[in-house]
Design a protein around this motif. Structure first.
Motif, PDB file in Angstrom:
ATOM      1  N   SER A 247       0.838  -1.210   0.000  1.00 45.45           N
ATOM      2  CA  SER A 247       0.000   0.000   0.000  1.00 45.45           C
ATOM      3  C   SER A 247       0.865   1.248   0.000  1.00 45.45           C
ATOM      4  O   SER A 247       0.542   2.233  -0.671  1.00 45.45           O
TER       5      SER A 247
ATOM      6  N   ASP B  83      -6.142  -0.835  -4.452  1.00 49.71           N
ATOM      7  CA  ASP B  83      -5.591  -1.484  -3.261  1.00 49.71           C
ATOM      8  C   ASP B  83      -6.621  -2.450  -2.675  1.00 49.71           C
ATOM      9  O   ASP B  83      -7.563  -2.011  -2.011  1.00 49.71           O
ATOM     10  N   GLU B  84      -6.455  -3.718  -2.927  1.00 50.36           N
ATOM     11  CA  GLU B  84      -7.388  -4.765  -2.483  1.00 50.36           C
ATOM     12  C   GLU B  84      -8.842  -4.374  -2.721  1.00 50.36           C
ATOM     13  O   GLU B  84      -9.671  -4.452  -1.821  1.00 50.36           O
TER      14      GLU B  84
HETATM   15 MG   LIG Z   1      -2.057  -2.644   2.366  1.00 53.30          MG
END
Ligand SMILES: [Mg+2]
Ligand SMILES: Nc1ncnc2c1ncn2[C@@H]1O[C@H](COP(=O)(O)OP(=O)(O)OP(=O)(O)O)[C@@H](O)[C@H]1O
Length: 320
Positions: free
Chosen positions: A41, A160-161
């Protein structure tokens, strides 16, 4: 398109990212994987400068991002996170129109763009544009998040995810849509996930990170076949790597018998070896009829799946 050179970020004494080098080509789908806390991240957020880097350089199209004005960053880079971050007291349409509004677009242009994006993501504007985020399911909210990130037609999408909190079926559907969007719109995508099957399915370039650095990068099939060390091997699935490789290999690549076999199930030539194995197990058979549309191409035997042999000369219409 995106170049990270000797990129580092420290938080106090701790290096979240250390001396990372990565080049992502235009139109590439790059997926970052690695254990929790390895710096995925942080890397993503340094690209759009939500986090400033401590050392090294980030270039986009040859220009250092440090020199980009904020509105330019917003326009060129879309960002999608796991819990979407939609504004709860704004309607879907208002949420999607956020960046165009910040960029000062005319209201009619924003409205047209919002409608276009909802159509692109398979959401009826009539049904959803006036709804509030709490009235949406997780999958619908995630679509709105993707639409919002695409609003100003950025060249780069950082994710991000994004599908982390969804059930497997919804996730599967959204992966499919994202792939098709990627083919149609040719965006450069940097995507973070914990789900290795998701990573293998989506990635043109797979990047394995560990402790703020890159352990290995390459095409998914290369990493599966030749992991550089035990860490990469176990992250990629250890003993189940064979099945994961089968999930990336089209049936057509192993088709070596041109004759048809009657009385066995059909499988489409574009399905994967994993699909073929599953079908054989389910029907308790050791061969399948390979078809393309209504045409039969030949027989796939269990032995063809488990041993790699030279395939037949046919490559008609196959996306290898
Ligand atoms: Mg992360
Ligand atoms: N704002 C911050 N202040 C201090 N430390 C931070 C900060 N942000 C991240 N870190 C630390 O930097 C390291 C990398 O964090 P990062 O969020 O990039 O990991 P990640 O790979 O995304 O992990 P996850 O898979 O759990 O999301 C972690 O050790 C984390 O604790």
């Amino acid at each position: 398109m995106i170049e990270l050179k000797n990129l580092s970020r420290q938080f106090g004494e701790m290096w979240a990212v250390r001396d990372l080098n990565l080049t992502i080509n235009k139109g590439e789908f790059c997926v970052l994987v690695g254990t929790s806390g390895c710096g995925k991240s942080t890397t993503l957020r340094m690209i759009n400068r939500l986090i400033e880097h401590s050392a090294g350089e980030i270039h986009i199209d040859g220009q250092p991002v440090r020199g980009f004005r904020e509105d330019l960053l917003r326009r060129r880079i879309g960002y999608v996170i796991q819990h979407v971050g939609l504004f709860p007291h704004w309607t879907v349409a208002r949420n999607i129109g956020l960046v165009p509004r910040l960029l000062g677009w005319e209201p009619e242009r924003i409205a047209a763009r919002v409608d276009e994006l909802m159509a692109l993501l398979g959401m009826s504007a009539e049904r959803f544009s006036g709804k509030y985020p709490r009235q949406l399911s997780g999958g619908q909210a995630q679509r709105v998040g993707v639409a919002r990130a695409l609003a100003a037609d950025p060249e780069i999408l950082l994710m991000d995810e994004p599908f982390g909190a969804l059930d497997p079926l919804t996730r599967d559907g959204l992966q499919e849509e994202l792939l098709s969007l990627h083919h149609r719109l040719n965006k450069t995508i940097v995507f973070v996930t914990h789900d290795m099957d998701e990573a293998l399915r989506l990635a043109d370039r797979l990047v394995v990170m560990h402790e703020g650095q890159i352990r290995q990068q390459g095409r998914p099939i290369e990493l599966l076949r030749e992991p550089v060390d035990e860490f990469v091997e176990s992250l990629l699935g250890g003993n189940s790597r064979g099945l994961k490789e089968a999930a990336l290999t089209p049936v057509a690549q192993r088709l070596c018998h041109a004759e048809m076999t009657s009385g066995v199930p059909d499988i489409d030539a574009n399905k994967t070896l994993r699909d073929a194995l599953s079908l054989m197990l389910w029907h308790r058979v050791d061969c399948l009829n390979v078809v393309e549309g209504s045409e039969s191409l030949g027989t796939l035997r269990l032995a063809d799946v488990v041993t790699a042999r030279a395939p037949m000369g046919t490559t008609r219409g196959l996306s290898s």
